[in-house]
Design a protein around this motif. Structure first.
Motif, PDB file in Angstrom:
ATOM      1  N   ARG A 155       0.786  -1.228   0.000  1.00 21.94           N
ATOM      2  CA  ARG A 155       0.000   0.000   0.000  1.00 21.94           C
ATOM      3  C   ARG A 155       0.819   1.281   0.000  1.00 21.94           C
ATOM      4  O   ARG A 155       0.265   2.359  -0.161  1.00 21.94           O
ATOM      5  N   GLY A 156       2.113   1.162   0.234  1.00 26.03           N
ATOM      6  CA  GLY A 156       2.915   2.365   0.399  1.00 26.03           C
ATOM      7  C   GLY A 156       2.736   2.896   1.808  1.00 26.03           C
ATOM      8  O   GLY A 156       1.864   2.425   2.561  1.00 26.03           O
ATOM      9  N   TYR A 157       3.532   3.858   2.165  1.00 26.99           N
ATOM     10  CA  TYR A 157       3.474   4.393   3.529  1.00 26.99           C
ATOM     11  C   TYR A 157       2.147   5.096   3.806  1.00 26.99           C
ATOM     12  O   TYR A 157       1.505   4.847   4.821  1.00 26.99           O
ATOM     13  N   GLY A 158       1.744   5.973   2.904  1.00 26.97           N
ATOM     14  CA  GLY A 158       0.564   6.794   3.138  1.00 26.97           C
ATOM     15  C   GLY A 158      -0.713   6.006   3.311  1.00 26.97           C
ATOM     16  O   GLY A 158      -1.560   6.352   4.136  1.00 26.97           O
ATOM     17  N   LYS A 159      -0.884   4.939   2.554  1.00 27.45           N
ATOM     18  CA  LYS A 159      -2.124   4.171   2.602  1.00 27.45           C
ATOM     19  C   LYS A 159      -2.064   2.974   3.548  1.00 27.45           C
ATOM     20  O   LYS A 159      -3.075   2.335   3.785  1.00 27.45           O
ATOM     21  N   ALA A 160      -0.876   2.668   4.059  1.00 29.43           N
ATOM     22  CA  ALA A 160      -0.758   1.578   5.030  1.00 29.43           C
ATOM     23  C   ALA A 160      -1.377   2.043   6.348  1.00 29.43           C
ATOM     24  O   ALA A 160      -1.075   3.123   6.828  1.00 29.43           O
ATOM     25  N   SER A 161      -2.251   1.224   6.898  1.00 31.39           N
ATOM     26  CA  SER A 161      -2.895   1.630   8.149  1.00 31.39           C
ATOM     27  C   SER A 161      -2.299   0.863   9.321  1.00 31.39           C
ATOM     28  O   SER A 161      -1.930  -0.312   9.196  1.00 31.39           O
ATOM     29  N   LEU A 162      -2.215   1.562  10.450  1.00 32.49           N
ATOM     30  CA  LEU A 162      -1.748   0.893  11.669  1.00 32.49           C
ATOM     31  C   LEU A 162      -2.699  -0.234  12.050  1.00 32.49           C
ATOM     32  O   LEU A 162      -2.278  -1.246  12.600  1.00 32.49           O
ATOM     33  N   ALA A 163      -3.968  -0.072  11.753  1.00 34.62           N
ATOM     34  CA  ALA A 163      -4.947  -1.117  12.072  1.00 34.62           C
ATOM     35  C   ALA A 163      -4.615  -2.409  11.335  1.00 34.62           C
ATOM     36  O   ALA A 163      -4.618  -3.500  11.932  1.00 34.62           O
ATOM     37  N   GLU A 164      -4.314  -2.304  10.041  1.00 35.18           N
ATOM     38  CA  GLU A 164      -3.970  -3.504   9.275  1.00 35.18           C
ATOM     39  C   GLU A 164      -2.646  -4.092   9.761  1.00 35.18           C
ATOM     40  O   GLU A 164      -2.509  -5.310   9.890  1.00 35.18           O
ATOM     41  N   ILE A 165      -1.666  -3.234  10.010  1.00 35.93           N
ATOM     42  CA  ILE A 165      -0.362  -3.708  10.496  1.00 35.93           C
ATOM     43  C   ILE A 165      -0.538  -4.435  11.832  1.00 35.93           C
ATOM     44  O   ILE A 165       0.000  -5.529  12.034  1.00 35.93           O
ATOM     45  N   ALA A 166      -1.316  -3.841  12.729  1.00 35.22           N
ATOM     46  CA  ALA A 166      -1.561  -4.459  14.036  1.00 35.22           C
ATOM     47  C   ALA A 166      -2.261  -5.800  13.870  1.00 35.22           C
ATOM     48  O   ALA A 166      -1.884  -6.791  14.514  1.00 35.22           O
ATOM     49  N   ASP A 167      -3.255  -5.848  12.996  1.00 40.19           N
ATOM     50  CA  ASP A 167      -3.990  -7.088  12.763  1.00 40.19           C
ATOM     51  C   ASP A 167      -3.064  -8.182  12.246  1.00 40.19           C
ATOM     52  O   ASP A 167      -3.110  -9.318  12.724  1.00 40.19           O
ATOM     53  N   ARG A 168      -2.212  -7.844  11.287  1.00 42.08           N
ATOM     54  CA  ARG A 168      -1.277  -8.834  10.732  1.00 42.08           C
ATOM     55  C   ARG A 168      -0.288  -9.320  11.788  1.00 42.08           C
ATOM     56  O   ARG A 168       0.158 -10.454  11.745  1.00 42.08           O
ATOM     57  N   ALA A 169       0.068  -8.444  12.733  1.00 40.56           N
ATOM     58  CA  ALA A 169       1.023  -8.802  13.778  1.00 40.56           C
ATOM     59  C   ALA A 169       0.347  -9.467  14.981  1.00 40.56           C
ATOM     60  O   ALA A 169       1.029  -9.910  15.903  1.00 40.56           O
ATOM     61  N   GLY A 170      -0.979  -9.508  14.975  1.00 41.96           N
ATOM     62  CA  GLY A 170      -1.699 -10.091  16.103  1.00 41.96           C
ATOM     63  C   GLY A 170      -1.682  -9.199  17.333  1.00 41.96           C
ATOM     64  O   GLY A 170      -1.715  -9.689  18.458  1.00 41.96           O
ATOM     65  N   LEU A 171      -1.618  -7.887  17.097  1.00 43.42           N
ATOM     66  CA  LEU A 171      -1.592  -6.910  18.181  1.00 43.42           C
ATOM     67  C   LEU A 171      -2.714  -5.900  17.998  1.00 43.42           C
ATOM     68  O   LEU A 171      -3.356  -5.853  16.957  1.00 43.42           O
ATOM     69  N   THR A 172      -2.892  -5.073  19.000  1.00 44.88           N
ATOM     70  CA  THR A 172      -3.762  -3.911  18.847  1.00 44.88           C
ATOM     71  C   THR A 172      -2.911  -2.764  18.310  1.00 44.88           C
ATOM     72  O   THR A 172      -1.674  -2.827  18.337  1.00 44.88           O
ATOM     73  N   GLN A 173      -3.561  -1.699  17.866  1.00 50.50           N
ATOM     74  CA  GLN A 173      -2.799  -0.518  17.429  1.00 50.50           C
ATOM     75  C   GLN A 173      -1.967   0.034  18.583  1.00 50.50           C
ATOM     76  O   GLN A 173      -0.806   0.419  18.394  1.00 50.50           O
ATOM     77  N   ALA A 174      -2.534   0.029  19.773  1.00 51.54           N
ATOM     78  CA  ALA A 174      -1.792   0.494  20.951  1.00 51.54           C
ATOM     79  C   ALA A 174      -0.576  -0.403  21.193  1.00 51.54           C
ATOM     80  O   ALA A 174       0.489   0.076  21.590  1.00 51.54           O
ATOM     81  N   GLY A 175      -0.733  -1.689  20.936  1.00 48.81           N
ATOM     82  CA  GLY A 175       0.386  -2.616  21.098  1.00 48.81           C
ATOM     83  C   GLY A 175       1.519  -2.316  20.120  1.00 48.81           C
ATOM     84  O   GLY A 175       2.695  -2.345  20.488  1.00 48.81           O
ATOM     85  N   VAL A 176       1.161  -2.019  18.884  1.00 53.80           N
ATOM     86  CA  VAL A 176       2.176  -1.652  17.888  1.00 53.80           C
ATOM     87  C   VAL A 176       2.881  -0.380  18.334  1.00 53.80           C
ATOM     88  O   VAL A 176       4.115  -0.284  18.309  1.00 53.80           O
ATOM     89  N   LEU A 177       2.104   0.598  18.783  1.00 59.85           N
ATOM     90  CA  LEU A 177       2.683   1.876  19.192  1.00 59.85           C
ATOM     91  C   LEU A 177       3.482   1.759  20.494  1.00 59.85           C
ATOM     92  O   LEU A 177       4.320   2.612  20.785  1.00 59.85           O
ATOM     93  N   HIS A 178       3.227   0.707  21.262  1.00 58.65           N
ATOM     94  CA  HIS A 178       4.045   0.464  22.449  1.00 58.65           C
ATOM     95  C   HIS A 178       5.485   0.133  22.035  1.00 58.65           C
ATOM     96  O   HIS A 178       6.432   0.568  22.687  1.00 58.65           O
ATOM     97  N   TYR A 179       5.626  -0.650  20.967  1.00 55.94           N
ATOM     98  CA  TYR A 179       6.953  -1.058  20.494  1.00 55.94           C
ATOM     99  C   TYR A 179       7.586  -0.027  19.568  1.00 55.94           C
ATOM    100  O   TYR A 179       8.808   0.092  19.494  1.00 55.94           O
ATOM    101  N   PHE A 180       6.750   0.696  18.833  1.00 54.69           N
ATOM    102  CA  PHE A 180       7.225   1.698  17.862  1.00 54.69           C
ATOM    103  C   PHE A 180       6.457   2.984  18.143  1.00 54.69           C
ATOM    104  O   PHE A 180       5.232   2.984  18.103  1.00 54.69           O
ATOM    105  N   ARG A 181       7.154   4.061  18.403  1.00 51.57           N
ATOM    106  CA  ARG A 181       6.527   5.317  18.818  1.00 51.57           C
ATOM    107  C   ARG A 181       5.505   5.846  17.818  1.00 51.57           C
ATOM    108  O   ARG A 181       4.576   6.556  18.188  1.00 51.57           O
TER     109      ARG A 181
END
Length: 178
Positions: A7-33
């Motif tokens: 999707r590129g950076y602009g269209k990549a969503s934290l929600a999709e990234i979190a889902d693929r990683a098996g985390l919540t968005q807050a969980g992703v942001l815990h590891y990456f600011r």
């Protein structure tokens, strides 16, 4: 990596990234600011892994150029990585892109490695000493990136390793001719 590549950076969503990683968005942001921090960490991880594959010392002279051919061959087995770099490097030229400095530094580093290898090849007598190694290095990096885009669009029509090797051999032959 898959989300940024698709999707590129602009269209990549934290929600999709979190889902693929098996985390919540807050969980992703815990590891990456931030999403930008996640992007640069993904890019750094890939580079660190590839550099570690070189072993304790980078190949010298023309052997390094053969390493580039081997890298192109290896990349043909890693469509996601190639797509990630093609998409994000192109996007990084836009204003305020979070990976702009990363790609600027990465290209400077790549050109530096190739320039150093060509200078070593001159010193070792592998090629003629009176060559513009910086222009040659720019051309090699440009060819490799251009081949990646062509391969992504039509993998059956483009052999990145064979084409990279052909260009490097032609370039070295022209350098040897003086």
């Amino acid at each position: 990596m898959e989300t940024f590549a698709a999707r590129g950076y602009g269209k990549a969503s934290l929600a999709e990234i979190a889902d693929r990683a098996g985390l919540t968005q807050a969980g992703v942001l815990h590891y990456f600011r931030s999403k930008a921090n996640l992007l640069t960490e993904v890019l750094d991880l890939r580079d660190t892994t590839d550099i570690a594959g070189l072993g304790p010392e980078r190949p010298r002279g023309l052997t390094f150029l053969q390493h580039l051919v081997d890298t192109a061959r290896h990349n043909a087995e890693r469509e996601g990585i190639v797509r990630l770099y093609a998409v994000l490097s192109a996007e990084s030229v836009t204003d305020d892109h979070p990976a702009q400095d990363y790609f600027r530094n990465r290209y400077a580093g790549l050109r530096g490695f190739v320039t150093e290898a060509l200078t070593e090849a001159c010193d070792l007598g592998e090629v003629h000493e009176d060559v513009d190694v910086e222009s040659a290095a720019n051309a090699i990096v440009a060819v490799m990136d251009g081949l990646q885009v062509q391969w992504l669009l039509d993998p059956e029509a483009v052999d990145m390793a064979a084409s990279t090797e052909s260009v490097i051999k032609a370039l070295v032959a022209s350098l040897e001719a003086g």
